[in-house]
Motif scaffolding. Structure first.
Motif, mmCIF file in Angstrom:
data_model
loop_
_atom_site.group_PDB
_atom_site.id
_atom_site.type_symbol
_atom_site.label_atom_id
_atom_site.label_comp_id
_atom_site.label_asym_id
_atom_site.label_seq_id
_atom_site.Cartn_x
_atom_site.Cartn_y
_atom_site.Cartn_z
ATOM 1 N N ILE A 17 0.800 -1.234 0.000
ATOM 2 C CA ILE A 17 0.000 0.000 0.000
ATOM 3 C C ILE A 17 0.837 1.291 0.000
ATOM 4 C CG2 ILE A 17 -1.548 1.394 1.433
ATOM 5 C CD1 ILE A 17 -3.471 -0.557 0.904
ATOM 6 N N PRO A 18 1.813 1.440 0.899
ATOM 7 C CA PRO A 18 2.535 2.720 0.911
ATOM 8 C C PRO A 18 3.179 3.027 -0.445
ATOM 9 C CG PRO A 18 3.075 1.445 2.868
ATOM 10 C CD PRO A 18 2.282 0.538 1.966
ATOM 11 N N TYR B 115 0.457 4.085 -2.996
ATOM 12 C CA TYR B 115 0.038 5.475 -2.799
ATOM 13 C C TYR B 115 1.081 6.433 -3.358
ATOM 14 C CZ TYR B 115 -1.760 9.810 -1.133
ATOM 15 O OH TYR B 115 -2.248 11.088 -1.122
ATOM 16 N N ARG B 116 2.346 6.197 -2.991
ATOM 17 C CA ARG B 116 3.404 7.112 -3.437
ATOM 18 C C ARG B 116 3.536 7.125 -4.959
ATOM 19 N NH1 ARG B 116 7.082 9.190 0.213
ATOM 20 N NH2 ARG B 116 7.630 10.405 -1.624
ATOM 21 N N GLU C 270 0.428 8.977 -6.312
ATOM 22 C CA GLU C 270 0.554 10.418 -6.063
ATOM 23 C C GLU C 270 1.563 11.040 -7.034
ATOM 24 O OE1 GLU C 270 1.184 13.094 -2.072
ATOM 25 O OE2 GLU C 270 2.708 11.595 -2.488
ATOM 26 N N GLU D 290 0.863 13.943 -9.815
ATOM 27 C CA GLU D 290 1.582 15.218 -9.844
ATOM 28 C C GLU D 290 2.171 15.467 -11.235
ATOM 29 O OE1 GLU D 290 4.162 14.255 -6.608
ATOM 30 O OE2 GLU D 290 2.992 15.383 -5.133
ATOM 31 N N ARG E 30 7.737 15.703 -10.516
ATOM 32 C CA ARG E 30 8.041 15.130 -9.205
ATOM 33 C C ARG E 30 8.560 13.713 -9.400
ATOM 34 N NH1 ARG E 30 5.357 17.600 -4.723
ATOM 35 N NH2 ARG E 30 6.394 16.038 -3.453
ATOM 36 N N MET F 242 7.896 -2.775 2.319
ATOM 37 C CA MET F 242 7.732 -2.618 3.770
ATOM 38 C C MET F 242 6.360 -3.135 4.155
ATOM 39 S SD MET F 242 7.138 1.472 4.251
ATOM 40 C CE MET F 242 8.311 2.202 3.145
ATOM 41 N N ARG G 213 15.482 4.514 3.931
ATOM 42 C CA ARG G 213 14.969 5.388 2.872
ATOM 43 C C ARG G 213 15.983 6.454 2.486
ATOM 44 N NH1 ARG G 213 10.643 7.518 5.546
ATOM 45 N NH2 ARG G 213 9.085 5.987 4.973
#
Lengths: 417, 178
Positions: free
Chosen positions: A291-292, A295-296, A299, A303, A310, A318, A383
């Protein structure tokens, strides 16, 4: 003209929010073959376990589409994309023109060729509709076989335990969560599973599903027969690229994207489980089905679709998973290899386990069981590729935090946010 | 096509040079979020099981100590990682809040937060717990107000605002297919 997004889950929502940071005018169309308002896929196990009601399954508020000028077309499948005419053709033959397109079609279950797959009561464990079917048969005292002891399989097991179902979980590997767990971690979780009455069978697999119209059991590779009322297949996901296969879109295992989520076709982007973005720890493009990351990527796609440059090139695996009272968090690499040093701390009495993977002065992975507090500090070290040589000995120590970092690093970090 | 509005947000900072590790920030934070609203005596005498967790984490490694709480980040990793949508940044105030009704205690936010300032709250339902910038106390964090050494202070940061909220609310129904 409008932005068109195929998909209605995490990456799609990320894209809407990414677009709307910079462009509040141009309409957005979301196309999904599922009839639901955007909902959280991982919540299906909580729904099945009776922990979350249907009205709490949604991933964004009820006014999300309206507020963000999104026109949702739900319950209709996109049939094909004509990249030359820049239009999406739907199942009902209607056509939607796009100025920018995002393909966020997610993952689909991996299903091995098995005899008896066509019987009733054989389920996948990915979508809301899967658990709506499963809840009809997962009654107290029934028997279930779950094939696959990774994240989604174990979440299915947990939900079934909560429903009072007798569960057997099967995995071909010699341990559970084979991609993340070593022997020690696996034995901690096995103990918990068995305390909850779950039967775990390792190093074997289902050879065939038996029964009449309904599945009534499975036969294992070693010849054993397990009677059951239903079966859940949770053997992982694959990128769902059915819609665009055999087109000029470049697909490897998933749709190949650059660090702005652009595909090889102008104005066409991809994100989430369907995409194959850059995993900076592995140093290659690969699917990162979490999921993370979805989303990133979504997103970032949004953008860029809105004309903002971006980059997102910090994808890595993770996961956080509570399991029958255990807390499990892992990130980055989870196996040793050339040039990788490992530090492990197992405390039998507290039932905690911490393991760190270090490669040339950098933390590249970790696993925490039960003592998960402040895990994100470790995630952040990965990260940002921080040189940890000055405080490597403190990793995993009691009370690890910013206080464990060199003063300059701590001060600089604590001014951020 | 690009619009961008800058807004000034407040953020809590910490000065380890003057922190003495007295943990009064924790005590006042707990009291401010308890059912006895800011009454220290009642908070600590009457309730133990129901007592809220502090939203601030005091780190200590003698002789160093300092308090740290949610940064209410401009680009909050916890919000982007949250699997249910419970963790959201309020577009008007910039404050990141966890919707307890929708949090299921999966701890993905703990995995994602670079500052390690989200706690596991097991009091009733398992939920993530963190600093809420004392929004129910009028947005005046009690930890800052009650730090005897001014080791906690409020500074300003400039962030980009969320365009959707800045634009007219309640869009017209879109007509026909795009």
């Amino acid at each position: 003209m409008s932005y068109v997004i195929i998909g209605n889950s995490t990456a799609a929502v990320g894209a809407v929010e990414g677009i709307r940071k910079y462009d509040i005018e141009t309409p957005i169309v979301i196309i999904s073959d599922e009839p639901y308002h955007t909902y959280s896929r991982p919540l299906i196990s909580y729904y099945l376990g009776g922990k979350v009601a249907e009205e709490n399954m949604y991933y964004r508020s009820r006014d999300f589409y309206e507020k963000n000028k999104v026109k949702p077309i739900l319950g209709i499948k996109a049939k094909s994309v004509d990249f030359d005419k820049k239009e999406v053709v739907l199942q009902d033959e209607s056509k939607i023109q796009y100025s920018k397109l995002l393909i966020a079609t997610g993952g689909k279950p991996f299903i091995p060729p098995l005899e008896g797959l066509d019987k009733k009561n054989v389920f996948n464990f990915i979508k809301f509709d899967d658990v709506k079917e499963i809840e009809k048969v997962a009654v107290k005292g029934s028997r279930a076989v779950v094939v696959g002891a990774s994240f989604s399989g174990l979440k299915a097991v947990e939900a079934l335990v909560q429903r009072g179902v007798n569960v057997t979980v099967i995995d071909i590997m010699d341990r559970i969560m084979p991609r993340v767990f070593d022997e020690t971690a696996s034995s901690i979780a096995l103990k918990t599973l068995r305390e909850h009455g779950v039967e775990v069978l390792l190093k074997t697999t289902v050879e065939k599903i038996i029964g009449g119209e309904n599945a009534e059991g499975v036969i294992l590779k070693d010849g054993r027969e397990l009677p059951c009322n239903f079966i859940i297949l949770a053997m992982g996901v694959r990128c769902n690229t059915d819609l665009v296969k055999d087109t000029k879109l470049k697909i490897n295992r998933g749709i190949v994207v650059d660090d702005r989520m652009r595909t090889n076709i102008p104005d066409v982007y991809a994100a989430g489980d369907a995409a194959e973005g850059y995993n900076f720890i592995e140093g290659r493009n690969m699917e990162i089905a979490i999921i993370p990351n979805a989303y990133r990527q979504g997103e970032t796609a949004g953008e860029n679709m809105a004309g903002k440059e971006r980059l997102f090139n910090k994808g890595f695996i993770m996961n956080s998973m509570p399991l029958l009272g255990l807390s499990i968090i892992s990130a980055g690499l989870s196996e040793s290899g050339e040039g990788i040093r490992v530090k492990a701390i197992y405390k039998n009495r507290e039932n905690t386990y911490k393991k760190f993977y270090i490669r040339d002065k950098k933390l590249v992975g970790y696993l925490l069981i039960n003592d998960i507090d402040r895990a994100g500090i470790y995630t952040d070290l990965i990260r940002r590729e921080v040189d940890i040589s000055l405080f490597e000995d403190r990793l995993g120590e009691e009370g690890f935090g910013f206080v464990s970092l060199p003063k300059e690093m701590r001060k600089e970090r604590m001014l951020g946010g | 096509m690009e619009n961008s509005n800058k807004v000034t947000r407040r953020r809590i900072y910490s000065r380890e040079e003057v922190c003495v590790g007295c943990r009064l920030c924790e005590i006042y934070c707990i009291a401010a979020h308890s059912e006895y609203k800011n009454d220290l005596i009642k908070t600590f005498k009457k309730i133990s099981k129901r007592r809220p967790l502090p939203g601030i984490i005091v780190e200590e490694r003698k002789p160093i100590s300092f308090g740290l709480q949610c940064r209410h980040c401009e680009e909050p990793e916890c919000v982007k990682a949250c699997i249910t949508g419970a963790m959201q940044k309020n577009p008007e105030t910039g404050v990141v809040t966890n919707d307890a009704a929708r949090c299921i205690g999966c701890w993905t936010c703990i995995l994602a937060c670079p500052y390690g300032v989200i706690r596991r709250d097991y009091r009733e339902r398992k939920i993530a717990s963190k600093c809420d910038f004392c929004m129910e106390n009028g947005g005046e964090p009690v930890c800052v107000k009650n730090c005897p050494n001014e080791a906690l202070y409020i500074g300003n940061v400039v962030e980009e605002s969320n365009m959707v909220e800045e634009s007219n609310r309640g869009f017209r129904e879109m007509e026909g297919r795009a």
